[in-house]
Design a protein around this motif. Structure first.
Motif, PDB file in Angstrom:
ATOM      1  N   GLU A 181      62.840 -82.830  88.946  1.00  0.00           N
ATOM      2  CA  GLU A 181      62.687 -81.715  88.008  1.00  0.00           C
ATOM      3  C   GLU A 181      61.231 -81.317  87.849  1.00  0.00           C
ATOM      4  O   GLU A 181      60.920 -80.122  87.705  1.00  0.00           O
ATOM      5  N   GLN A 182      60.324 -82.277  87.885  1.00  0.00           N
ATOM      6  CA  GLN A 182      58.909 -81.903  87.828  1.00  0.00           C
ATOM      7  C   GLN A 182      58.522 -81.071  89.044  1.00  0.00           C
ATOM      8  O   GLN A 182      57.808 -80.071  88.928  1.00  0.00           O
ATOM      9  N   LEU A 183      58.997 -81.465  90.204  1.00  0.00           N
ATOM     10  CA  LEU A 183      58.694 -80.712  91.411  1.00  0.00           C
ATOM     11  C   LEU A 183      59.331 -79.328  91.376  1.00  0.00           C
ATOM     12  O   LEU A 183      58.784 -78.360  91.919  1.00  0.00           O
ATOM     13  N   ALA A 184      60.489 -79.220  90.737  1.00  0.00           N
ATOM     14  CA  ALA A 184      61.226 -77.954  90.709  1.00  0.00           C
ATOM     15  C   ALA A 184      60.723 -76.992  89.642  1.00  0.00           C
ATOM     16  O   ALA A 184      60.886 -75.775  89.777  1.00  0.00           O
ATOM     17  N   TYR A 185      60.101 -77.523  88.565  1.00  0.00           N
ATOM     18  CA  TYR A 185      59.763 -76.672  87.426  1.00  0.00           C
ATOM     19  C   TYR A 185      58.293 -76.681  87.047  1.00  0.00           C
ATOM     20  O   TYR A 185      57.846 -75.796  86.311  1.00  0.00           O
ATOM     21  N   GLY A 186      57.514 -77.661  87.494  1.00  0.00           N
ATOM     22  CA  GLY A 186      56.103 -77.723  87.136  1.00  0.00           C
ATOM     23  C   GLY A 186      55.300 -76.677  87.887  1.00  0.00           C
ATOM     24  O   GLY A 186      55.339 -76.628  89.114  1.00  0.00           O
ATOM     25  N   PRO A 187      54.546 -75.818  87.198  1.00  0.00           N
ATOM     26  CA  PRO A 187      53.818 -74.744  87.885  1.00  0.00           C
ATOM     27  C   PRO A 187      52.853 -75.247  88.937  1.00  0.00           C
ATOM     28  O   PRO A 187      52.651 -74.594  89.972  1.00  0.00           O
ATOM     29  N   GLU A 188      52.249 -76.427  88.704  1.00  0.00           N
ATOM     30  CA  GLU A 188      51.269 -76.946  89.660  1.00  0.00           C
ATOM     31  C   GLU A 188      51.896 -77.309  90.999  1.00  0.00           C
ATOM     32  O   GLU A 188      51.186 -77.482  92.001  1.00  0.00           O
ATOM     33  N   HIS A 189      53.236 -77.415  91.040  1.00  0.00           N
ATOM     34  CA  HIS A 189      53.925 -77.709  92.299  1.00  0.00           C
ATOM     35  C   HIS A 189      54.359 -76.437  93.032  1.00  0.00           C
ATOM     36  O   HIS A 189      54.955 -76.526  94.111  1.00  0.00           O
ATOM     37  N   GLY A 190      54.087 -75.283  92.445  1.00  0.00           N
ATOM     38  CA  GLY A 190      54.328 -74.013  93.120  1.00  0.00           C
ATOM     39  C   GLY A 190      55.773 -73.609  93.313  1.00  0.00           C
ATOM     40  O   GLY A 190      56.083 -72.921  94.288  1.00  0.00           O
ATOM     41  N   PRO A 191      56.700 -73.966  92.409  1.00  0.00           N
ATOM     42  CA  PRO A 191      58.095 -73.634  92.657  1.00  0.00           C
ATOM     43  C   PRO A 191      58.449 -72.203  92.239  1.00  0.00           C
ATOM     44  O   PRO A 191      57.707 -71.535  91.518  1.00  0.00           O
ATOM     45  N   VAL A 192      59.610 -71.772  92.707  1.00  0.00           N
ATOM     46  CA  VAL A 192      60.277 -70.595  92.163  1.00  0.00           C
ATOM     47  C   VAL A 192      61.477 -71.118  91.379  1.00  0.00           C
ATOM     48  O   VAL A 192      62.270 -71.907  91.891  1.00  0.00           O
ATOM     49  N   VAL A 193      61.593 -70.696  90.121  1.00  0.00           N
ATOM     50  CA  VAL A 193      62.652 -71.175  89.236  1.00  0.00           C
ATOM     51  C   VAL A 193      63.693 -70.081  89.064  1.00  0.00           C
ATOM     52  O   VAL A 193      63.348 -68.936  88.752  1.00  0.00           O
ATOM     53  N   GLU A 194      64.943 -70.433  89.261  1.00  0.00           N
ATOM     54  CA  GLU A 194      66.034 -69.479  89.047  1.00  0.00           C
ATOM     55  C   GLU A 194      66.430 -69.517  87.568  1.00  0.00           C
ATOM     56  O   GLU A 194      67.122 -70.417  87.118  1.00  0.00           O
ATOM     57  N   LEU A 195      65.948 -68.529  86.823  1.00  0.00           N
ATOM     58  CA  LEU A 195      66.332 -68.434  85.419  1.00  0.00           C
ATOM     59  C   LEU A 195      67.800 -68.045  85.300  1.00  0.00           C
ATOM     60  O   LEU A 195      68.334 -67.324  86.146  1.00  0.00           O
ATOM     61  N   GLY A 196      68.425 -68.526  84.241  1.00  0.00           N
ATOM     62  CA  GLY A 196      69.813 -68.176  84.001  1.00  0.00           C
ATOM     63  C   GLY A 196      69.966 -67.400  82.706  1.00  0.00           C
ATOM     64  O   GLY A 196      68.995 -67.160  81.975  1.00  0.00           O
ATOM     65  N   THR A 197      71.171 -66.988  82.405  1.00  0.00           N
ATOM     66  CA  THR A 197      71.485 -66.367  81.119  1.00  0.00           C
ATOM     67  C   THR A 197      72.758 -66.982  80.561  1.00  0.00           C
ATOM     68  O   THR A 197      73.642 -67.402  81.306  1.00  0.00           O
ATOM     69  N   VAL A 198      72.817 -67.012  79.236  1.00  0.00           N
ATOM     70  CA  VAL A 198      74.000 -67.472  78.516  1.00  0.00           C
ATOM     71  C   VAL A 198      74.461 -66.338  77.609  1.00  0.00           C
ATOM     72  O   VAL A 198      73.653 -65.807  76.834  1.00  0.00           O
ATOM     73  N   PRO A 199      75.723 -65.915  77.688  1.00  0.00           N
ATOM     74  CA  PRO A 199      76.197 -64.831  76.818  1.00  0.00           C
ATOM     75  C   PRO A 199      76.495 -65.332  75.407  1.00  0.00           C
ATOM     76  O   PRO A 199      77.075 -66.404  75.220  1.00  0.00           O
ATOM     77  N   VAL A 200      76.080 -64.550  74.418  1.00  0.00           N
ATOM     78  CA  VAL A 200      76.328 -64.874  73.012  1.00  0.00           C
ATOM     79  C   VAL A 200      76.748 -63.580  72.310  1.00  0.00           C
ATOM     80  O   VAL A 200      76.127 -62.531  72.534  1.00  0.00           O
ATOM     81  N   PRO A 201      77.793 -63.597  71.495  1.00  0.00           N
ATOM     82  CA  PRO A 201      78.160 -62.381  70.750  1.00  0.00           C
ATOM     83  C   PRO A 201      76.966 -61.837  69.977  1.00  0.00           C
ATOM     84  O   PRO A 201      76.246 -62.585  69.298  1.00  0.00           O
ATOM     85  N   ALA A 202      76.743 -60.525  70.076  1.00  0.00           N
ATOM     86  CA  ALA A 202      75.598 -59.917  69.412  1.00  0.00           C
ATOM     87  C   ALA A 202      75.613 -60.172  67.912  1.00  0.00           C
ATOM     88  O   ALA A 202      74.559 -60.333  67.284  1.00  0.00           O
ATOM     89  N   ALA A 203      76.799 -60.243  67.331  1.00  0.00           N
ATOM     90  CA  ALA A 203      76.911 -60.476  65.891  1.00  0.00           C
ATOM     91  C   ALA A 203      76.417 -61.856  65.498  1.00  0.00           C
ATOM     92  O   ALA A 203      76.112 -62.095  64.324  1.00  0.00           O
ATOM     93  N   ASP A 204      76.330 -62.772  66.463  1.00  0.00           N
ATOM     94  CA  ASP A 204      75.876 -64.137  66.184  1.00  0.00           C
ATOM     95  C   ASP A 204      74.391 -64.327  66.464  1.00  0.00           C
ATOM     96  O   ASP A 204      73.904 -65.463  66.452  1.00  0.00           O
ATOM     97  N   CYS A 205      73.674 -63.236  66.744  1.00  0.00           N
ATOM     98  CA  CYS A 205      72.269 -63.333  67.150  1.00  0.00           C
ATOM     99  C   CYS A 205      71.356 -62.627  66.152  1.00  0.00           C
ATOM    100  O   CYS A 205      71.747 -61.665  65.483  1.00  0.00           O
ATOM    101  N   LEU A 206      70.129 -63.097  66.095  1.00  0.00           N
ATOM    102  CA  LEU A 206      69.041 -62.428  65.399  1.00  0.00           C
ATOM    103  C   LEU A 206      68.145 -61.802  66.458  1.00  0.00           C
ATOM    104  O   LEU A 206      67.684 -62.490  67.376  1.00  0.00           O
ATOM    105  N   VAL A 207      67.926 -60.497  66.365  1.00  0.00           N
ATOM    106  CA  VAL A 207      67.143 -59.770  67.365  1.00  0.00           C
ATOM    107  C   VAL A 207      65.932 -59.155  66.690  1.00  0.00           C
ATOM    108  O   VAL A 207      66.021 -58.628  65.575  1.00  0.00           O
ATOM    109  N   SER A 208      64.797 -59.236  67.360  1.00  0.00           N
ATOM    110  CA  SER A 208      63.563 -58.613  66.884  1.00  0.00           C
ATOM    111  C   SER A 208      63.003 -57.770  68.016  1.00  0.00           C
ATOM    112  O   SER A 208      62.871 -58.244  69.148  1.00  0.00           O
ATOM    113  N   GLY A 209      62.698 -56.505  67.738  1.00  0.00           N
ATOM    114  CA  GLY A 209      62.220 -55.630  68.788  1.00  0.00           C
ATOM    115  C   GLY A 209      63.363 -55.077  69.624  1.00  0.00           C
ATOM    116  O   GLY A 209      64.514 -55.005  69.189  1.00  0.00           O
ATOM    117  N   HIS A 210      63.065 -54.717  70.854  1.00  0.00           N
ATOM    118  CA  HIS A 210      64.049 -54.103  71.751  1.00  0.00           C
ATOM    119  C   HIS A 210      64.570 -55.129  72.743  1.00  0.00           C
ATOM    120  O   HIS A 210      63.790 -55.801  73.423  1.00  0.00           O
TER     121      HIS A 210
END
Length: 522
Positions: A181-210
């Motif tokens: 995980e250090q090799l996969a996520y540490g910036p000094e090791h030069g990786p590309v990280v595949e970010l993910g998303t998790v869906p959450v009902p908008a009514a259950d979220c606090l949003v600030s800005g756009h």
């Protein structure tokens, strides 16, 4: 032969399984990593109000500490502004210690066992970071000197900072991260990280800005998540979103051609667990709007990156912020470099350059402090816009989550305070000066200078040219405030920031009678 501490052995075993070619380099880097962390720990022992240290005596041959149990700890004179690993061994009575974790374990006392384990991990992870950087070489990095060409993307500069915090003994501690995980996520090791998303009902979220359309799905919001967070904390599946490059903070990543994404990462890195509070999300939009007005009052010397949007599922473990990338503030031929990365360039060694940079940074910091805002301007939050020849032109500041705002000072200058309450708001001049001086002088400038002598020389040139603000006398004459980083880790959870004081750099340099101590390789 000295037995290998557990953390060093564990990382070696994992490395043998996932990247065996890195093992020789890792082993070669361990002695230097121990000295780097021991130097940081010695700084704390020499200057922090640790309960087991009852006295300090400086003599011709170094520094001796009297401990509460009657023992004596001896080592070299301590330069609190040095980044070079100059402490290779200390003596506790007749015993010799070259490993910071073993030393802290021998000192004993409340909290030392847990922190000693963090130091052992810091040493091993630091050796891993340095070995990876050495093996990869610098062919993919920007030119060492910003005047020498190269694309100089922000994430490219940030991955050069292999050693983490220049003064925290837990500079590279990443508990909960395997070698893979250090090799996969540490910036000094030069990786590309595949970010993910998790869906959450908008009514259950606090949003600030756009919150952008790309991260909406009907009545649901798609919250960016770090893969480590999804696996270890959320323990739930996620949808792969976009590739990104990790920055120094590990949990903030740069999207190609897009914003920076600050994710929740519920792991203790250096002093703090890196989650995102509802308070930070709620404050994001008003702080961003306030920052735009504030930047306009600095005569073009400072840009504050805007927070585009922030959201939380009412959990510090599932939240994210989208932030403007600092690169948008670079003009043709200019580049934006994080201050923490300056020490990896030749710039601080140029005649007069450090004083010029100090004058720019302190002018901006003191002007904002006079208006009523104390920036946490350490080397990660503060960036400098450089001309093609390396001349420092302007500053960029990112991440407003831990600044301090004085409504009284703002009102005196006819500025409407942001509609906020809570920890960001204070009129206490001591708290305001601690925030700025502790991060900027004892953090960003000291880390760039690399020694008390170099910092003192730069300040002696810069200070006469600074604006005569009400806070300037405290910077000139008083001891400088700094977070007691080791005492904070040894204190009970929830204690918050603990402060101590460092002597003025010129006093340290005069006492030592030394020139520049050099800079730790990173």
């Amino acid at each position: 032969m000295r037995p290998a501490p557990a953390a060093e052995s564990v990382i070696a075993e994992e490395l043998a399984a996932v990247r065996p070619g890195l093992l020789p380099g890792y082993a070669a880097e361990l002695p230097g990593a121990r000295a780097a962390v021991l130097t940081r720990l010695w700084r704390a022992l020499a200057y922090e109000p640790l309960p087991f240290v009852t006295g300090r005596e400086s003599g011709a041959h170094g520094l001796a500490l009297r401990l509460a149990d009657g023992r004596r700890l001896r080592g070299p004179h301590a330069d609190p502004y040095a980044t070079a690993a100059y402490v290779t061994v200390v003596h506790l009575d007749r015993e010799r210690y070259d490993d910071p974790a073993r030393l802290l374990g021998a000192l004993g006392g409340p909290g030392t066992a847990g922190f000693a384990a963090e130091l052992a991990h810091s040493v091993a992870s630091l050796a891993l970071s340095r070995a990876g950087a050495r093996q990869r070489g610098r062919e993919e990095w920007p030119a060492e000197d910003p005047a020498g060409g190269g694309s100089g993307k922000d994430w490219e500069w940030e991955r050069r900072v292999t050693d983490g915090h220049p003064f925290h003994p837990g500079c590279r501690s990443r508990p909960g991260f395997s070698v893979a995980e250090q090799l996969a996520y540490g910036p000094e090791h030069g990786p590309v990280v595949e970010l993910g998303t998790v869906p959450v009902p908008a009514a259950d979220c606090l949003v600030s800005g756009h919150w952008p359309a790309e991260l909406r799905d009907g009545g649901r919001l798609l919250l960016p998540v770090h893969p480590w967070q999804a696996a270890h904390v959320l323990k739930r599946p996620y949808d792969v979103w976009r590739p990104a490059r990790p920055l120094m903070s590990l949990r903030t990543l740069a999207l190609p051609g897009g914003p920076h994404v600050k994710t929740a990462l519920s792991a203790r890195l250096t002093s703090s667990v890196r989650d995102i509070s509802a308070y930070s999300v709620r404050a994001a939009a008003p702080l961003s709007a306030f920052a735009e007005d504030l930047a306009a009052r600095t005569d073009g010397l400072l840009h504050l990156t805007r927070t585009l949007g922030a959201v939380t599922a009412h959990s510090p473990d599932l939240a994210a912020l989208l932030r403007e990338p600092p690169e948008v503030y670079a003009g043709p031929g200019e580049r934006v470099v994080p201050v923490a990365a300056l020490a990896t360039t030749s710039l601080p060694g140029r005649p007069g350059w450090l004083a010029e940079f100090a004058r720019l940074a302190l002018t901006v910091g003191l002007r904002l402090l006079e208006l009523g805002v104390a920036l946490e301007a350490h080397g990660q939050n503060l960036l400098v816009v450089l001309a093609a020849d390396g001349t420092p032109l302007r500053l960029v500041y990112r991440d407003l989550a831990d600044i301090r705002v004085s409504p009284a000072r703002l009102s005196r200058h006819g500025i409407a305070p942001p509609a906020l309450t809570g920890r960001l708001i204070t009129d206490d001049p001591t708290a305001l000066r601690r925030k700025l001086f502790g991060s900027l002088v004892c953090g960003a400038l000291a880390g760039t200078a690399g020694s008390a002598h170099a910092l003192a020389t730069a300040l002696e040139t810069a200070l006469p040219a600074l604006p005569a603000t009400p806070d300037l006398p405290a910077l000139r004459a008083s001891p400088l405030p700094v977070k007691a980083l080791t005492l904070m880790r040894l204190s009970p959870a929830g204690t918050g920031d603990v402060w101590t004081e460092l002597p003025q750099p010129r006093a340290v340099a005069h006492r030592a009678g030394a020139g520049p101590a050099g800079r730790e390789r990173s």
